[in-house]
Design a protein around this motif. Structure first.
Motif, PDB file in Angstrom:
ATOM      1  N   LEU A  61       0.834  -1.211   0.000  1.00 45.99           N
ATOM      2  CA  LEU A  61       0.000   0.000   0.000  1.00 45.99           C
ATOM      3  C   LEU A  61       0.865   1.256   0.000  1.00 45.99           C
ATOM      4  N   GLU A  62       1.928   1.227   0.777  1.00 44.06           N
ATOM      5  CA  GLU A  62       2.835   2.376   0.837  1.00 44.06           C
ATOM      6  C   GLU A  62       3.569   2.565  -0.487  1.00 44.06           C
ATOM      7  N   ALA A  63       4.097   1.481  -1.034  1.00 43.99           N
ATOM      8  CA  ALA A  63       4.851   1.563  -2.283  1.00 43.99           C
ATOM      9  C   ALA A  63       3.989   2.087  -3.430  1.00 43.99           C
ATOM     10  N   GLU A  64       2.738   1.695  -3.440  1.00 46.15           N
ATOM     11  CA  GLU A  64       1.838   2.105  -4.523  1.00 46.15           C
ATOM     12  C   GLU A  64       1.039   3.359  -4.165  1.00 46.15           C
ATOM     13  N   GLN A  65       1.341   3.950  -3.023  1.00 43.18           N
ATOM     14  CA  GLN A  65       0.740   5.204  -2.557  1.00 43.18           C
ATOM     15  C   GLN A  65      -0.791   5.136  -2.521  1.00 43.18           C
ATOM     16  N   PHE A  66      -1.292   4.046  -1.958  1.00 48.88           N
ATOM     17  CA  PHE A  66      -2.741   3.908  -1.785  1.00 48.88           C
ATOM     18  C   PHE A  66      -3.174   4.956  -0.759  1.00 48.88           C
ATOM     19  N   PRO A  67      -4.092   5.852  -1.119  1.00 45.02           N
ATOM     20  CA  PRO A  67      -4.373   7.018  -0.273  1.00 45.02           C
ATOM     21  C   PRO A  67      -5.388   6.814   0.851  1.00 45.02           C
ATOM     22  N   TYR A  68      -5.857   5.591   1.069  1.00 43.56           N
ATOM     23  CA  TYR A  68      -6.897   5.348   2.064  1.00 43.56           C
ATOM     24  C   TYR A  68      -6.481   4.207   2.992  1.00 43.56           C
ATOM     25  N   GLU A  69      -7.189   4.081   4.085  1.00 41.65           N
ATOM     26  CA  GLU A  69      -7.037   2.892   4.920  1.00 41.65           C
ATOM     27  C   GLU A  69      -7.698   1.733   4.168  1.00 41.65           C
ATOM     28  N   ALA A  70      -7.115   0.548   4.282  1.00 44.81           N
ATOM     29  CA  ALA A  70      -7.576  -0.576   3.468  1.00 44.81           C
ATOM     30  C   ALA A  70      -7.907  -1.793   4.316  1.00 44.81           C
ATOM     31  N   GLU A  71      -8.706  -2.663   3.705  1.00 49.24           N
ATOM     32  CA  GLU A  71      -9.097  -3.933   4.314  1.00 49.24           C
ATOM     33  C   GLU A  71      -8.957  -5.016   3.254  1.00 49.24           C
ATOM     34  N   ILE A  72      -8.368  -6.148   3.640  1.00 45.38           N
ATOM     35  CA  ILE A  72      -8.295  -7.298   2.742  1.00 45.38           C
ATOM     36  C   ILE A  72      -8.664  -8.549   3.529  1.00 45.38           C
ATOM     37  N   ALA A  73      -9.030  -9.580   2.794  1.00 39.24           N
ATOM     38  CA  ALA A  73      -9.272 -10.898   3.373  1.00 39.24           C
ATOM     39  C   ALA A  73      -8.223 -11.843   2.785  1.00 39.24           C
ATOM     40  N   LEU A  74      -7.581 -12.605   3.652  1.00 35.74           N
ATOM     41  CA  LEU A  74      -6.556 -13.561   3.242  1.00 35.74           C
ATOM     42  C   LEU A  74      -6.976 -14.942   3.714  1.00 35.74           C
ATOM     43  N   THR A  75      -7.155 -15.853   2.770  1.00 39.49           N
ATOM     44  CA  THR A  75      -7.497 -17.231   3.097  1.00 39.49           C
ATOM     45  C   THR A  75      -6.287 -18.111   2.819  1.00 39.49           C
ATOM     46  N   LEU A  76      -5.900 -18.890   3.815  1.00 35.30           N
ATOM     47  CA  LEU A  76      -4.799 -19.837   3.688  1.00 35.30           C
ATOM     48  C   LEU A  76      -5.406 -21.228   3.614  1.00 35.30           C
ATOM     49  N   THR A  77      -5.141 -21.898   2.506  1.00 32.73           N
ATOM     50  CA  THR A  77      -5.793 -23.175   2.244  1.00 32.73           C
ATOM     51  C   THR A  77      -4.795 -24.145   1.637  1.00 32.73           C
ATOM     52  N   GLY A  78      -5.294 -25.229   1.090  1.00 34.86           N
ATOM     53  CA  GLY A  78      -4.446 -26.228   0.450  1.00 34.86           C
ATOM     54  C   GLY A  78      -4.773 -26.364  -1.027  1.00 34.86           C
ATOM     55  N   ASP A  79      -4.061 -27.269  -1.675  1.00 35.51           N
ATOM     56  CA  ASP A  79      -4.218 -27.459  -3.121  1.00 35.51           C
ATOM     57  C   ASP A  79      -5.630 -27.878  -3.526  1.00 35.51           C
ATOM     58  N   ASP A  80      -6.255 -28.756  -2.743  1.00 35.37           N
ATOM     59  CA  ASP A  80      -7.595 -29.226  -3.126  1.00 35.37           C
ATOM     60  C   ASP A  80      -8.590 -28.078  -3.187  1.00 35.37           C
ATOM     61  N   ARG A  81      -8.597 -27.255  -2.160  1.00 35.41           N
ATOM     62  CA  ARG A  81      -9.557 -26.142  -2.102  1.00 35.41           C
ATOM     63  C   ARG A  81      -9.255 -25.076  -3.142  1.00 35.41           C
ATOM     64  N   ILE A  82      -7.970 -24.714  -3.326  1.00 32.58           N
ATOM     65  CA  ILE A  82      -7.651 -23.676  -4.304  1.00 32.58           C
ATOM     66  C   ILE A  82      -7.929 -24.185  -5.722  1.00 32.58           C
ATOM     67  N   ARG A  83      -7.791 -25.493  -5.920  1.00 35.32           N
ATOM     68  CA  ARG A  83      -8.127 -26.065  -7.226  1.00 35.32           C
ATOM     69  C   ARG A  83      -9.619 -25.890  -7.508  1.00 35.32           C
ATOM     70  N   ARG A  84     -10.465 -26.152  -6.502  1.00 31.95           N
ATOM     71  CA  ARG A  84     -11.916 -25.963  -6.689  1.00 31.95           C
ATOM     72  C   ARG A  84     -12.250 -24.509  -6.983  1.00 31.95           C
ATOM     73  N   ILE A  85     -11.636 -23.604  -6.251  1.00 28.91           N
ATOM     74  CA  ILE A  85     -11.890 -22.176  -6.467  1.00 28.91           C
ATOM     75  C   ILE A  85     -11.417 -21.771  -7.863  1.00 28.91           C
ATOM     76  N   ASN A  86     -10.267 -22.250  -8.264  1.00 31.00           N
ATOM     77  CA  ASN A  86      -9.716 -21.939  -9.586  1.00 31.00           C
ATOM     78  C   ASN A  86     -10.643 -22.460 -10.690  1.00 31.00           C
ATOM     79  N   ARG A  87     -11.165 -23.656 -10.490  1.00 34.36           N
ATOM     80  CA  ARG A  87     -12.088 -24.247 -11.470  1.00 34.36           C
ATOM     81  C   ARG A  87     -13.389 -23.444 -11.548  1.00 34.36           C
ATOM     82  N   GLU A  88     -13.932 -23.087 -10.381  1.00 32.83           N
ATOM     83  CA  GLU A  88     -15.211 -22.374 -10.338  1.00 32.83           C
ATOM     84  C   GLU A  88     -15.118 -20.933 -10.834  1.00 32.83           C
TER      85      GLU A  88
END
Length: 165
Positions: free
Chosen positions: A29-56
Motif C-alpha cells: 500500500l505504501e509503495a503504490e501510494q494507496f491514499p486510504y485505509e484498506a481492508e483485505i481478506a486472506l485465506t490460507l488453504t491447500g491445493d484441493d480447495r484452491i483447485r476448486r476455487i480456480n475451477r469455479e
C-alpha cells in the motif's frame, strides 16, 4: 489496515505468518501510494480447495499458488481516482476502510515452490502476498511488459522488507 485471515489449513511456518502478511500488505500500500485505509481478506488453504476455487472462478481445473479477487476496477493500475465516486459500495461501513478484495494462498504451493526455487517459505509467502496486493490495486501480467512491471514492484517491496531469495 485490517487483514482478516482465515486458516482453512494450519500454517506451520517458522515465522509469524499473520505479522508478515500485515507487513507485506502495508509495504504494498505504501509503495503504490494507496491514499486510504484498506481492508483485505486472506485465506490460507491447500491445493484441493484452491483447485476448486480456480475451477469455479477461472475455469482452470488445477491448483495454483495464489488467487486474487479485487473488489474494485481501476482505469489503470494504481489509478485510485474513481474510488470516492463509488465510496458507498467499496468501504466497510463499520471502519470506513476501502475493501480491496480477497487473496487465497495454497500453503501446499508455498512449501513446494520455496523448495523448487531454492528460497525460504517466508520469502515465497511474502512474494505471493505482494503479487496479489498488486492485483488488488489494478496490476496484471497478461503481457510481457505488464509482467515486467509487476516483477519490478514485487522485488522492490520485498527488498524494502529485507526479504531476499
Amino acid at each position: 489496515m485490517t487483514i482478516h485471515i482465515i486458516c482453512e489449513q494450519k500454517p506451520e511456518f517458522s515465522f509469524h505468518y499473520r505479522k508478515l502478511a500485515g507487513q507485506v500488505a502495508e509495504a504494498a500500500l505504501e509503495a503504490e501510494q494507496f491514499p486510504y485505509e484498506a481492508e483485505i481478506a486472506l485465506t490460507l488453504t491447500g491445493d484441493d480447495r484452491i483447485r476448486r476455487i480456480n475451477r469455479e472462478t477461472r475455469g482452470i481445473d488445477e491448483p495454483t499458488d495464489v488467487l486474487s479477487f479485487p473488489m474494485l476496477d481501476y482505469p489503470a493500475p494504481v489509478d485510485f481516482s474513481e474510488i470516492e465516486d463509488r465510496w458507498e459500495g467499496c468501504t466497510d461501513p463499520d471502519t470506513g476502510e476501502v475493501m480491496l478484495g480477497d487473496i487465497v494462498i495454497s500453503l501446499d504451493r508455498v512449501r513446494e515452490q520455496a523448495k523448487a526455487y531454492g528460497h525460504s517459505q517466508k520469502r515465497e509467502y511474502a512474494f505471493l502476498i505482494a503479487h496479489s496486493m498488486l492485483h488488488l490495486m489494478g496490476y496484471d501480467h497478461m503481457t510481457p511488459e505488464e509482467a515486467a512491471v509487476m516483477e519490478q514492484h514485487q522485488r522492490m517491496m520485498l527488498e524494502a522488507l529485507r526479504i531476499s531469495r
